[in-house]
Scaffold this motif. Structure first.
Motif, short mmCIF file in Angstrom:
data_model
loop_
_atom_site.label_atom_id
_atom_site.label_comp_id
_atom_site.label_asym_id
_atom_site.label_seq_id
_atom_site.Cartn_x
_atom_site.Cartn_y
_atom_site.Cartn_z
N TYR A 1 18.39 23.30 49.92
CA TYR A 1 18.85 22.87 48.57
C TYR A 1 17.89 23.46 47.75
O TYR A 1 16.65 23.09 47.58
CB TYR A 1 18.97 21.34 48.59
CG TYR A 1 19.48 20.98 47.14
CD1 TYR A 1 20.65 21.08 46.69
CD2 TYR A 1 18.48 20.03 46.25
CE1 TYR A 1 21.01 20.56 45.51
CE2 TYR A 1 18.95 19.72 45.24
CZ TYR A 1 20.19 19.91 44.87
OH TYR A 1 20.59 19.48 43.35
N PRO B 1 16.75 22.71 43.97
CA PRO B 1 17.23 21.86 42.69
C PRO B 1 17.15 22.46 41.35
O PRO B 1 17.80 21.97 40.49
CB PRO B 1 15.80 21.34 42.71
CG PRO B 1 15.07 21.36 44.28
CD PRO B 1 15.55 22.67 44.56
N GLN C 1 20.75 23.78 41.47
CA GLN C 1 21.64 22.77 42.13
C GLN C 1 22.75 23.31 43.23
O GLN C 1 23.80 22.93 43.12
CB GLN C 1 22.53 21.91 41.05
CG GLN C 1 21.53 20.99 40.32
CD GLN C 1 21.24 19.88 41.10
OE1 GLN C 1 21.96 18.96 41.01
NE2 GLN C 1 20.08 19.73 41.47
N ARG C 2 22.02 23.98 44.10
CA ARG C 2 22.87 24.88 45.31
C ARG C 2 22.48 24.33 46.51
O ARG C 2 21.26 24.65 46.94
CB ARG C 2 22.65 26.42 44.65
CG ARG C 2 23.69 27.20 45.69
CD ARG C 2 23.53 28.60 45.42
NE ARG C 2 24.01 29.12 44.24
CZ ARG C 2 23.29 29.51 42.98
NH1 ARG C 2 22.12 29.63 43.29
NH2 ARG C 2 23.89 29.60 41.91
N TYR D 1 26.67 22.38 42.60
CA TYR D 1 26.94 21.32 42.01
C TYR D 1 27.98 21.54 41.00
O TYR D 1 27.73 22.50 40.06
CB TYR D 1 25.84 20.67 41.53
CG TYR D 1 26.30 19.34 40.90
CD1 TYR D 1 26.48 18.10 41.63
CD2 TYR D 1 26.37 19.26 39.34
CE1 TYR D 1 27.09 17.09 40.82
CE2 TYR D 1 26.80 18.02 38.79
CZ TYR D 1 26.94 16.87 39.48
OH TYR D 1 27.53 15.80 38.78
N THR E 1 19.87 12.83 42.46
CA THR E 1 19.79 14.13 43.46
C THR E 1 20.36 15.15 42.94
O THR E 1 20.04 16.18 42.83
CB THR E 1 19.92 13.60 44.76
OG1 THR E 1 19.14 12.40 45.31
CG2 THR E 1 19.53 14.90 45.79
N TRP E 2 21.82 14.94 42.54
CA TRP E 2 22.75 15.97 42.51
C TRP E 2 22.87 16.07 40.89
O TRP E 2 23.81 16.77 40.32
CB TRP E 2 23.94 15.46 42.85
CG TRP E 2 24.09 15.66 44.45
CD1 TRP E 2 24.24 14.20 44.95
CD2 TRP E 2 23.52 16.36 45.62
NE1 TRP E 2 24.12 14.28 46.49
CE2 TRP E 2 23.92 15.38 46.82
CE3 TRP E 2 23.23 17.59 45.43
CZ2 TRP E 2 23.60 16.32 48.10
CZ3 TRP E 2 22.94 18.29 46.83
CH2 TRP E 2 22.91 17.46 47.85
N ARG E 3 21.96 15.66 40.03
CA ARG E 3 21.90 16.01 38.82
C ARG E 3 21.97 17.45 38.14
O ARG E 3 21.09 18.18 38.89
CB ARG E 3 20.94 15.27 37.95
CG ARG E 3 20.81 15.23 36.45
CD ARG E 3 19.72 14.61 35.70
NE ARG E 3 18.59 15.06 36.22
CZ ARG E 3 17.69 14.43 36.82
NH1 ARG E 3 18.05 13.14 37.40
NH2 ARG E 3 16.35 14.86 37.17
N PRO E 4 23.11 18.02 37.40
CA PRO E 4 22.92 19.27 37.20
C PRO E 4 21.77 19.80 36.17
O PRO E 4 21.27 19.05 35.40
CB PRO E 4 24.19 19.47 36.17
CG PRO E 4 24.48 18.09 35.71
CD PRO E 4 24.11 17.38 36.71
N THR E 5 21.31 21.01 36.42
CA THR E 5 20.22 21.48 35.73
C THR E 5 20.46 22.90 35.28
O THR E 5 21.72 23.53 35.45
CB THR E 5 18.78 21.59 36.45
OG1 THR E 5 19.27 22.76 37.61
CG2 THR E 5 18.54 20.22 37.36
#
Length: 644
Positions: free
Chosen positions: A469, A471, A474-475, A493, A553-557
């Protein structure tokens, strides 16, 4: 002996009746409830049932034209049971496949079977030229099959033209059988031993006659580049509409699709909709010109590049489909749900689409809620993870399936267990190395048929590597091994589908048997964006799943983990797209400086010709030659991006 009846496999009977009738008939025959058979001197097989019903199958007559005292107008279970009982009595179900070719059917025989009107339509299509994919019969699949642009033709019984079947509705595309026979003739001559051949037939192999009217597309597009989408004059819409009429006159289906998408982009900008994308608008403009150029100089077959052999919509008869998942996309104004289906008889994937416009000031529906909406009376989630039988459907040229709901029980769905091993090899991939070679040998995307499901495949899974993963991007990624080769599963994501990554991670950690998705080649690696997983005895559709993980955890960046070379080409494409957006007459003052920096970056990465082409646009003025220069540059950058 009746070789025509012995040649009717279970799959052939299913295509003539339906799976339920065949399964029920097989159970009855196995239990000893089948008919008592008699065979007359002329070969007529008669089956008599305990309730007094009698079914007679004379030679030389297709199953649906045989007589049965139950008076069914379609292929009934009595006819099917007689065939099954006869096969069982003859004990030849396991007989070896004997190769044969539908090329043996002479034109005189075709004319007698199809009629003068259908033959005239077939000859007209031959003069224009058409593309066909020919599949010879094998031990695994003994039915010779031809995929035509609009329909698929299957020759169910050797040497019997009466058992040639298409998936079009009765009365539609009667010429298809003749076109399929001619395709076999051409393949038998040019590639007599190949099991599957993609071939262009008829017409001039690389002619421009049908493309003569396409020059009308150039002036309005050149005007659009000069003034830009942001400064387009009111009369431009009329000019583009006239150009589309010229394109429609020659049924250039792929160019019409591109024009329609460009019109939608222009309308989106005018209405200030979020769906407007300058890069997409520029790519569509360059694609239209690429197709026009390709046939203008005789570089490619007209039918392939323009789609002149395609029908806008083809009504279909009984279909047996397998759900391969779905995808949900959207922006601030709408959501689009696509569900993907395998059509095994035609050896192609299809898609069902529904677009939902969002209501301002209301909470948008979740992806799971959208999946519960219906198309043709059936839930999208059920279609995506089910086995579908429908009598009410039609197919667009781009392989979008339209489900109807005109009568009761026209579409039935049962839950799928993910038993995808019986899918045809065109859809089920076990040798990923061979698939990578096939992808590398394809024509560029800008001149390929505009098929919405062209990249959809199912991969047989032998093992799954460790999940990774990123961060920043987000992939979620994982390497999946097939019987031959491997593919990288990649899923990013998207706030529209917040539960997708959790569902995908769980599926990749489970007893995974197959994964379906859009397969692409990236550098020397195959990458698959999944639409569904066959896990255990169920099908998981990630995009339709509820969010269950930690939202933080899955918050878009905003991270960008692309390769520097990919980033350099993407930057150059964006700058080229700005020309169409602003127009050559209205480019912002800082644009030339940014072009110089992007060109230097391209040259540092070894893309000197791309750099020179981009600098050429930098110094162009709003004259006719500038349009060709911009098209050359944007196509060069698009092809470079596709090759990465």
């Amino acid at each position: 002996m009746r070789p025509d009846l012995l040649a009717l496999t279970d799959e052939s009977l299913i295509s003539l009746a339906n799976r339920g009738i065949v399964n029920r008939s097989a159970r009855d025959v196995e239990r000893g409830s089948g008919p008592v058979l008699t065979v007359a001197d002329d070969g007529t097989v008669t089956g008599t049932f305990d309730d007094g019903i009698a079914t007679a199958l004379p030679p030389g007559r297709p199953l649906e034209q045989s007589s049965c005292t139950c008076h069914a107008t379609t292929v009934c279970r009595h006819r099917v049971m007689v065939v099954l009982a006869y096969r069982s009595h003859a004990e030849t179900e396991t007989a070896a496949h004997i190769p044969w070719s539908p090329a043996e059917f002479a034109d005189e025989r075709l004319a007698g079977h199809l009629g003068a009107r259908a033959m005239a339509a077939a000859r007209k299509a031959f003069r224009s030229g058409y593309r066909a994919t020919v599949h010879r019969g094998t031990d695994e699949d003994p039915i010779p099959t031809v995929e035509l642009p609009t329909v698929t033709v299957r020759f169910l019984v050797p040497h019997d033209l009466g058992y040639a079947r298409t998936d079009a509705a009765d009365g539609a595309h009667l010429d298809a059988v003749a076109l399929a026979v001619w395709a076999f003739r051409a393949v038998d001559e040019r590639a007599p031993s190949a099991p599957t051949v993609d071939i262009h037939i008829g017409g001039s192999p690389a002619g421009s006659g049908d493309a003569s009217g396409l020059a009308a597309a150039v002036p309005p597009l050149a005007e659009l580049l000069a003034d830009g989408i942001a400064h387009a004059k009111p009369g431009l819409t009329t000019s583009l509409a006239v150009a589309r009429k010229h394109v429609e006159a020659v049924n250039a289906r792929w160019m019409l699709d591109a024009f329609a998408a460009l019109d939608d982009q222009l309308a989106a900008y005018t209405e200030r909709r979020a769906s407007y994308d300058p890069l997409h608008a520029a790519s569509l403009t360059a694609e239209i010109m690429a197709r026009q150029r390709c046939v203008r100089g005789g570089a490619s077959p007209v039918a392939d590049v323009l789609g002149t052999a395609e029908s806008a919509r083809t009504p279909l008869k009984l279909l047996h489909l397998t759900g391969l998942g779905g995808r949900v996309t959207g922006d601030a104004e709408s959501r689009t749900v696509e569900v993907y289906l395998a059509h095994p008889d035609a050896r192609i994937p299809l898609a069902v689409r529904r677009r939902v416009t969002l209501v301002p000031d209301e909470t948008p529906p979740t992806a799971a809620e959208l999946a519960r909406r219906t198309v043709g009376g059936s839930r999208l989630s059920a279609i995506a993870a089910g086995n579908i039988v429908t009598h009410s459907a039609s197919r667009s040229a781009n392989r979008i399936l339209h489900l109807g709901r005109g009568t009761v029980a026209r579409t039935t769905i049962t839950a799928s267990t993910g038993a995808w091993s019986n899918l045809p090899p065109e859809l089920l991939v076990g040798d990923l190395d061979a698939e990578a070679r096939r992808l590398s040998e394809r024509s560029p995307a800008v001149i390929r048929p505009r098929l919405r499901t062209d990249a959809l495949r199912v991969v047989t899974v032998e093992s799954v590597g460790a999940l990774q993963y990123s961060p920043a991007a987000q992939r979620l990624t994982a390497v999946v091994s097939a019987p031959v080769g491997s593919v990288t599963i990649e899923m990013a994501y998207d706030p529209v589908t917040p539960g997708a990554l959790d569902a995908a991670a769980a599926a990749l950690s489970g007893p995974l048997r197959f994964v379906a998705g859009e397969l692409r080649r990236q550098r020397a690696t195959l990458v698959l964006n999944p639409t569904a997983f066959a896990v255990g005895d169920s099908v998981v559709v990630p995009d339709f799943s509820e969010a269950t993980g930690d939202a933080a955890t899955w918050r878009p960046t905003s991270g960008d983990d692309r390769d520097p070379l990919e980033r350099a080409v993407a930057t150059a494409l964006g700058l080229s797209a700005e020309v169409l957006h602003h127009g050559l007459r209205h480019l912002p003052p800082g644009w030339p400086t940014r072009v110089d920096a992007a060109a230097d970056d391209l040259r540092r990465h070894g893309l000197g010709r791309c750099a020179d082409a981009l600098r050429g646009v930098r110094s162009a003025t709003a004259d006719p030659a500038a349009f060709d220069l911009w098209v050359d540059t944007h196509l060069r950058l698009m092809l470079t991006a596709d090759a990465l």
